[in-house]
Design a protein around this motif. Structure first.
Motif, short mmCIF file in Angstrom:
data_model
loop_
_atom_site.label_atom_id
_atom_site.label_comp_id
_atom_site.label_asym_id
_atom_site.label_seq_id
_atom_site.Cartn_x
_atom_site.Cartn_y
_atom_site.Cartn_z
N ILE A 160 0.91 -1.09 -0.23
CA ILE A 160 0.00 -0.02 0.00
C ILE A 160 0.84 1.15 0.09
CG2 ILE A 160 -1.58 1.44 1.41
CD1 ILE A 160 -2.53 -1.15 2.35
N ILE A 161 1.80 1.25 0.95
CA ILE A 161 2.91 2.51 0.93
C ILE A 161 3.56 2.66 -0.64
CG2 ILE A 161 4.76 3.28 2.12
CD1 ILE A 161 4.13 1.81 4.57
N TYR A 162 3.75 1.38 -1.18
CA TYR A 162 4.63 1.44 -2.28
C TYR A 162 3.73 2.04 -3.42
CZ TYR A 162 7.58 -0.06 -6.15
OH TYR A 162 8.61 -0.14 -7.14
N LEU A 163 2.54 1.81 -3.39
CA LEU A 163 1.32 2.45 -4.25
C LEU A 163 1.67 4.07 -4.54
CD1 LEU A 163 -1.88 0.57 -3.73
CD2 LEU A 163 -0.17 0.22 -5.69
N PHE A 164 2.02 4.75 -3.27
CA PHE A 164 2.26 6.09 -3.18
C PHE A 164 3.72 6.38 -3.54
CE2 PHE A 164 -1.52 4.91 -1.20
CZ PHE A 164 -2.51 5.93 -1.35
N THR A 165 4.59 5.41 -3.47
CA THR A 165 5.89 5.94 -3.43
C THR A 165 6.71 4.95 -4.27
OG1 THR A 165 6.38 4.81 -1.25
CG2 THR A 165 6.15 7.21 -1.52
N PRO A 166 6.30 4.72 -5.51
CA PRO A 166 6.67 3.73 -6.27
C PRO A 166 8.38 3.72 -6.77
CG PRO A 166 5.60 5.30 -7.78
CD PRO A 166 5.01 5.38 -6.25
N GLU A 167 8.79 4.83 -6.33
CA GLU A 167 10.36 5.04 -6.79
C GLU A 167 11.33 4.55 -5.49
OE1 GLU A 167 8.66 9.20 -5.12
OE2 GLU A 167 7.91 7.19 -5.91
N VAL A 168 10.52 4.23 -4.39
CA VAL A 168 11.46 3.60 -2.97
C VAL A 168 11.79 2.12 -3.45
CG1 VAL A 168 10.39 5.35 -1.61
CG2 VAL A 168 9.54 3.01 -1.59
N ASN A 169 12.66 1.59 -2.69
CA ASN A 169 13.17 0.42 -2.74
C ASN A 169 12.27 -0.46 -1.92
OD1 ASN A 169 14.46 -2.18 -1.84
ND2 ASN A 169 16.26 -1.24 -2.91
N PHE A 170 11.42 -1.27 -2.70
CA PHE A 170 10.34 -1.97 -2.02
C PHE A 170 10.97 -3.10 -1.21
CE2 PHE A 170 7.50 -5.77 -1.90
CZ PHE A 170 6.45 -5.21 -1.37
N LEU A 171 12.05 -3.75 -1.50
CA LEU A 171 12.61 -4.87 -0.63
C LEU A 171 12.89 -4.41 0.79
CD1 LEU A 171 13.78 -7.73 -0.06
CD2 LEU A 171 15.92 -6.96 -1.10
N HIS A 172 13.56 -3.44 0.84
CA HIS A 172 13.95 -2.64 2.13
C HIS A 172 12.67 -2.03 2.80
CE1 HIS A 172 18.22 -2.83 1.94
NE2 HIS A 172 18.09 -2.99 0.74
N LEU A 173 11.82 -1.61 2.06
CA LEU A 173 10.53 -1.06 2.73
C LEU A 173 9.91 -2.30 3.43
CD1 LEU A 173 8.06 1.06 3.27
CD2 LEU A 173 7.51 0.51 0.99
N TRP A 174 9.69 -3.47 2.74
CA TRP A 174 9.25 -4.56 3.20
C TRP A 174 9.65 -5.16 4.34
CZ3 TRP A 174 10.88 -9.71 2.96
CH2 TRP A 174 10.27 -10.72 3.42
N LEU A 175 11.24 -5.17 4.51
CA LEU A 175 11.81 -5.84 5.37
C LEU A 175 11.55 -5.29 6.66
CD1 LEU A 175 15.13 -6.65 3.56
CD2 LEU A 175 13.61 -8.30 4.65
N TRP A 176 11.71 -3.72 6.64
CA TRP A 176 11.44 -3.01 7.91
C TRP A 176 9.91 -3.22 8.36
CZ3 TRP A 176 15.32 -2.06 11.13
CH2 TRP A 176 16.39 -1.94 10.70
N THR A 177 9.19 -3.11 7.67
CA THR A 177 7.83 -3.13 7.85
C THR A 177 7.35 -4.61 8.36
OG1 THR A 177 6.90 -1.71 6.09
CG2 THR A 177 5.16 -3.11 7.03
N PHE A 178 7.88 -5.53 7.80
CA PHE A 178 7.96 -7.11 8.28
C PHE A 178 8.12 -7.25 9.81
CE2 PHE A 178 9.33 -11.56 7.66
CZ PHE A 178 8.31 -12.26 8.06
N LEU A 179 9.58 -6.71 9.64
CA LEU A 179 10.15 -6.60 11.26
C LEU A 179 9.30 -6.08 12.24
CD1 LEU A 179 12.75 -7.59 12.71
CD2 LEU A 179 13.73 -5.32 12.33
N ALA A 180 8.55 -4.95 11.78
CA ALA A 180 7.68 -4.25 12.97
C ALA A 180 6.40 -5.30 13.16
CB ALA A 180 7.07 -3.00 12.27
N VAL A 181 6.06 -5.90 12.37
CA VAL A 181 4.82 -6.94 12.50
C VAL A 181 5.55 -8.00 13.56
CG1 VAL A 181 3.12 -8.42 11.70
CG2 VAL A 181 3.61 -6.25 10.40
#
Length: 334
Positions: free
Chosen positions: A82-103
């Motif tokens: 969902i976050i990537y939909l609004f910021t498609p230029e960021v690195n998805f892998l690192h965004l997912w890894l830190w979000t996943f770690l929070a969960v």
């Protein structure tokens, strides 16, 4: 943990993410990661909305499937996407890894309090509640506030949170060994112990305890290792051959209570208008009563073949008057 602690943990993970060179070099990715860690630190508790339906549904499901292994995977992917939909230029892998770690961190810390979670689903629906960290631990919360203040004053967020989480890890270790000492003490002083449920309090040296032996239930309080028995009952299995009890066990409120509570006692009380089957969770003894309760009022005046559940309730109630009020409201809404 409580909502406030999960929030500050989300902030902490956002700060720790600055140790990731990819996040550190991209301000937009950092902002996306901070949003992801804040959302991820709250997401598993989305099931709190079930309380709007009724207590039985909430009790059966809160910290259940939303804290399971498949859910943890899906929360991370879903929030990051969902976050990537609004910021498609960021690195998805690192965004997912830190979000996943929070969960993961959210579910991980929840298993250490007395309430627990069904974190091992789908392999088992057993409630995992290690019972050595309070749902709200002031030391953990204050350390996070210190970290947030230090970050705002200019401290390096990555190293600040690294140090704070090292201290928190040591604290978890201390509380684990505190519980081990307490449990060993219980086994040394009680015979034929079957189960021990510990509930830490806001005070480091005070614990609430529910002990099940082959002959009795004991409700106790430990202060500085000294155990005081507050209440005790004869051990009694549920008599599901009793038609009244058997009928009560079909009620949704009773079933919800039994799916969650690991240590309880039940009693059957006879009144002119109905027979009541009441269950009390022994872990939460407070001010002379057991606030987490489930009961069913059963009409048995027409014999065992025509038993009817008149009313039922489960939840947290701190006075008998309040409980009767809730039963009245529940009866009127039927």
């Amino acid at each position: 943990m409580d909502t406030g602690t999960h929030v500050v943990m989300g902030v902490a993970l956002g700060g720790l993410a600055t140790l990731d060179p990819v996040v550190q070099s991209d301000p937009m990715l950092f902002n996306a990661v901070l949003i992801g860690t804040l959302a991820g630190s709250q997401a598993p508790d989305f099931d709190t909305i079930l309380k709007l339906k009724n207590n039985a549904v909430y009790i059966r499901n809160h910290r259940g499937i939303t804290h399971s292994i498949p859910a943890v995977l899906l929360w991370g992917i879903g929030i990051a996407s969902i976050i990537y939909l609004f910021t498609p230029e960021v690195n998805f892998l690192h965004l997912w890894l830190w979000t996943f770690l929070a969960v993961i961190l959210h579910v991980f810390v929840d298993v250490f309090n007395a309430y627990g979670t069904q974190a091992y689903r789908p392999f088992t629906k057993r409630w995992v509640a290690y019972g050595f960290i309070n749902t709200f631990d002031p030391y953990i919360f204050i350390l996070h506030i210190v970290g947030i203040v230090a970050w705002n004053l200019g401290a390096n967020p990555g190293y600040t949170w690294l140090i704070i989480y090292f201290v928190i890890t040591l604290y978890y270790g201390k509380r684990y060994f505190d519980k081990r000492v307490l449990v060993k003490h219980i086994y040394n002083h009680f015979e034929e112990v079957q189960q021990i449920a510990t509930s830490p309090t806001l005070r480091q040296n005070v614990w609430r305890i529910a002990i099940t032996t082959t002959s009795k239930y004991y409700v106790a309080r430990a202060v500085d290792g000294h155990i005081t028995i507050l209440d005790e009952f004869a051990y009694k299995e549920i008599d599901d051959e009793d038609p009244i009890v058997e009928k009560a066990l079909t009620d949704h409120n009773i079933r919800a209570f039994l799916s969650f509570s690991p240590v309880y006692r039940y009693e059957v009380n006879y009144f002119d208008e109905y027979t009541e089957v009441r269950f009390n969770d022994l872990r939460y003894f407070s001010k002379g009563r057991y606030p987490f309760v489930a009961l069913a009022q059963i009409d048995d005046e027409h014999g065992d073949d025509e038993l009817k559940i008149l009313n039922s309730y489960t939840g947290w109630v701190f006075t008998e008057e309040k409980l009767q009020d809730k039963l009245t409201v529940a009866s009127e809404t039927k």
